[in-house]
Scaffold this motif. Structure first.
Motif, mmCIF file in Angstrom:
data_model
loop_
_atom_site.group_PDB
_atom_site.id
_atom_site.type_symbol
_atom_site.label_atom_id
_atom_site.label_comp_id
_atom_site.label_asym_id
_atom_site.label_seq_id
_atom_site.Cartn_x
_atom_site.Cartn_y
_atom_site.Cartn_z
ATOM 1 N N GLY A 97 0.658 -1.186 0.033
ATOM 2 C CA GLY A 97 0.120 0.050 -0.223
ATOM 3 C C GLY A 97 0.732 1.276 0.153
ATOM 4 O O GLY A 97 0.444 2.146 0.420
ATOM 5 N N ARG A 98 1.983 1.255 -0.735
ATOM 6 C CA ARG A 98 2.931 2.244 -0.559
ATOM 7 C C ARG A 98 3.086 2.810 -2.137
ATOM 8 O O ARG A 98 2.885 1.903 -3.155
ATOM 9 N N THR A 99 3.233 4.111 -2.284
ATOM 10 C CA THR A 99 3.402 4.525 -3.650
ATOM 11 C C THR A 99 5.096 4.830 -3.619
ATOM 12 O O THR A 99 5.620 5.149 -2.866
ATOM 13 N N ALA A 100 5.592 4.560 -5.113
ATOM 14 C CA ALA A 100 6.956 4.601 -4.967
ATOM 15 C C ALA A 100 7.306 6.045 -5.008
ATOM 16 O O ALA A 100 6.338 7.061 -5.556
ATOM 17 N N ASP A 101 8.643 6.501 -4.758
ATOM 18 C CA ASP A 101 9.170 7.721 -4.941
ATOM 19 C C ASP A 101 9.544 7.863 -6.477
ATOM 20 O O ASP A 101 10.195 7.110 -7.055
ATOM 21 N N LYS A 102 8.706 8.592 -7.198
ATOM 22 C CA LYS A 102 8.815 8.793 -8.691
ATOM 23 C C LYS A 102 10.081 8.942 -9.374
ATOM 24 O O LYS A 102 10.517 8.162 -10.045
ATOM 25 N N GLU A 103 10.619 9.853 -8.706
ATOM 26 C CA GLU A 103 12.034 10.127 -9.289
ATOM 27 C C GLU A 103 12.995 9.089 -9.168
ATOM 28 O O GLU A 103 14.026 8.568 -9.774
ATOM 29 N N TRP A 104 13.055 8.412 -7.901
ATOM 30 C CA TRP A 104 14.136 7.118 -7.498
ATOM 31 C C TRP A 104 13.593 6.117 -8.409
ATOM 32 O O TRP A 104 14.366 5.688 -9.137
ATOM 33 N N GLN A 119 16.528 -9.399 -19.826
ATOM 34 C CA GLN A 119 15.671 -8.218 -19.467
ATOM 35 C C GLN A 119 14.580 -8.799 -18.256
ATOM 36 O O GLN A 119 14.414 -7.888 -17.542
ATOM 37 N N GLN A 120 14.312 -9.917 -18.243
ATOM 38 C CA GLN A 120 13.340 -10.446 -17.103
ATOM 39 C C GLN A 120 14.231 -10.092 -15.665
ATOM 40 O O GLN A 120 13.567 -9.658 -14.800
ATOM 41 N N GLN A 121 15.726 -10.521 -15.682
ATOM 42 C CA GLN A 121 16.410 -10.184 -14.459
ATOM 43 C C GLN A 121 16.315 -8.979 -14.366
ATOM 44 O O GLN A 121 16.626 -8.354 -13.070
ATOM 45 N N ARG A 122 16.355 -8.028 -15.367
ATOM 46 C CA ARG A 122 16.638 -6.572 -15.122
ATOM 47 C C ARG A 122 15.378 -6.108 -14.424
ATOM 48 O O ARG A 122 15.315 -5.057 -13.379
ATOM 49 N N VAL A 123 14.061 -6.649 -14.825
ATOM 50 C CA VAL A 123 12.891 -6.385 -14.286
ATOM 51 C C VAL A 123 12.985 -6.658 -12.416
ATOM 52 O O VAL A 123 12.725 -5.854 -11.737
ATOM 53 N N ALA A 124 13.693 -7.842 -12.440
ATOM 54 C CA ALA A 124 13.675 -8.310 -11.027
ATOM 55 C C ALA A 124 14.580 -7.372 -10.238
ATOM 56 O O ALA A 124 14.448 -7.137 -9.053
ATOM 57 N N VAL A 125 15.704 -6.943 -10.917
ATOM 58 C CA VAL A 125 16.744 -5.782 -10.339
ATOM 59 C C VAL A 125 15.700 -4.903 -9.866
ATOM 60 O O VAL A 125 15.947 -4.127 -8.789
ATOM 61 N N ALA A 126 15.075 -4.222 -10.907
ATOM 62 C CA ALA A 126 14.240 -2.879 -10.831
ATOM 63 C C ALA A 126 13.270 -3.246 -9.554
ATOM 64 O O ALA A 126 13.056 -2.314 -8.882
ATOM 65 N N ARG A 127 12.724 -4.387 -9.429
ATOM 66 C CA ARG A 127 11.878 -4.633 -8.478
ATOM 67 C C ARG A 127 12.611 -4.565 -7.095
ATOM 68 O O ARG A 127 11.862 -3.926 -6.012
ATOM 69 N N ALA A 128 13.558 -5.225 -7.093
ATOM 70 C CA ALA A 128 14.282 -5.192 -5.596
ATOM 71 C C ALA A 128 14.884 -3.759 -5.224
ATOM 72 O O ALA A 128 14.526 -3.323 -4.127
ATOM 73 N N LEU A 129 15.093 -3.039 -6.296
ATOM 74 C CA LEU A 129 15.768 -1.561 -5.852
ATOM 75 C C LEU A 129 14.426 -0.702 -5.714
ATOM 76 O O LEU A 129 14.766 0.564 -5.136
ATOM 77 N N ALA A 130 13.192 -0.853 -6.043
ATOM 78 C CA ALA A 130 12.021 0.200 -6.410
ATOM 79 C C ALA A 130 11.832 0.740 -5.132
ATOM 80 O O ALA A 130 11.418 1.687 -5.136
ATOM 81 N N SER A 131 11.631 0.050 -4.197
ATOM 82 C CA SER A 131 11.091 0.683 -2.814
ATOM 83 C C SER A 131 12.648 1.180 -1.928
ATOM 84 O O SER A 131 12.236 1.672 -0.671
#
Ligand SMILES: Nc1ncnc2c1ncn2[C@@H]1O[C@H](COP(=O)(O)OP(=O)(O)OP(=O)(O)O)[C@@H](O)[C@H]1O
Ligand SMILES: [Mg+2]
Length: 256
Positions: free
Chosen positions: A124-131, A156-168
């Protein structure tokens, strides 16, 4: 062989103190971790290496709050995991820890962008858009955000996984052989992104790997043998890591 540590003493994002993990009992008793003490410095990239069965995944899972341990303690930031209820532990994992696994673990029905923001959506959190924009740009996914995993290459799938790990923007990101399923070129890309996230975004990354080349992207490598930390190396080169790993096959390290 142990190189001297860097001059400044950075703070530690997570640490294990006298950590032991024992599986089973009697004939099937396995000491997976044997009084391990190690700190993972903030804004640094640390690799964990060692032979198969040496306890790398166990160490990572215990420090990430994914697995229980038998004795000792684990801190993520200032929080001692042993003092938390299951519910608090779940929240800590969700808010402070990011994961990249060997199998990309994406949800097939969601787009790349939906996969990236899923953990935050659940919380239930919104991402920091800039980050978030910065992370997506760094991993070069801007043109692929509407694609589903099946429409993406393994890299590319693993790049999505990396982005997901870093997103928050977690306190610490753990990877268990995050390049294990990729060819060397796609693997090099992912390792480059993990390193960039440390250098340019100040992330803290801890990665388990078998591969001396992958380890050479890290600032520091710690070596496990039979559930104990036996050595470490700063500013590792692939050749240096390989050399050291060969020495672990000698009886000195096999005796217990
Ligand atoms: N669920 C379990 N039950 C019993 N023993 C286990 C369990 N999980 C791991 N072990 C044992 O603990 C030891 C450490 O396992 P771990 O998975 O941490 O090794 P690893 O260093 O990650 O190995 P690999 O490089 O093969 O992934 C091994 O001897 C393993 O057999
Ligand atoms: Mg493992």
């Amino acid at each position: 062989m142990m190189s001297s540590p860097p001059p400044r003493t950075p703070t530690v994002a997570a640490r294990a103190t006298d950590l032991s993990k024992v599986y089973g009992q009697g004939d099937t008793r396995v000491v997976a971790l044997d009084r391990v003490s190690v700190g993972f410095e903030r804004s640094r990239f640390t690799a964990i290496m060692g032979p198969s069965g040496s306890g790398k995944s166990t160490l990572m899972h215990c420090v990430a709050g994914l697995d229980s341990f038998s004795s000792g303690s684990v801190h993520v930031g200032d929080v001692e995991l042993g003092a938390l209820t299951d519910r608090q532990l779940t929240r800590l994992r969700r808010d402070k820890v990011g994961f990249v696994f060997q199998a990309f673990n994406l949800l097939p029905t969601l787009t790349a962008l939906e996969n990236i923001t899923l953990p935050m959506d659940i919380a239930g959190r919104t991402a920091d858009k800039e980050w978030l924009d910065g992370v997506i740009r760094m991993v070069g996914l801007s043109g692929r955000l509407g694609h589903r995993p099946a429409q993406l290459s393994g890299g590319q799938q693993q790049r999505v996984a990396v982005a997901r790990a870093l997103a928050s923007r977690p306190e610490i990101v753990f990877g268990d052989e995050p390049t294990g399923n990729l060819d060397s070129r796609a693997g090099a890309e992912i390792l480059g992104f993990l390193r960039d996230s440390v250098r340019t975004l100040g992330q803290t990354v801890v990665m388990v790997t078998h591969d001396p080349v992958a380890a050479s992207y890290a600032d520091r490598v710690v070596f496990l043998v039979d559930g104990r930390i036996v050595d470490e190396m700063y500013e590792p080169s692939a050749d240096g890591v390989l050399e050291l790993m060969k020495s672990f096959d000698t009886p000195r390290f096999r005796a217990s």
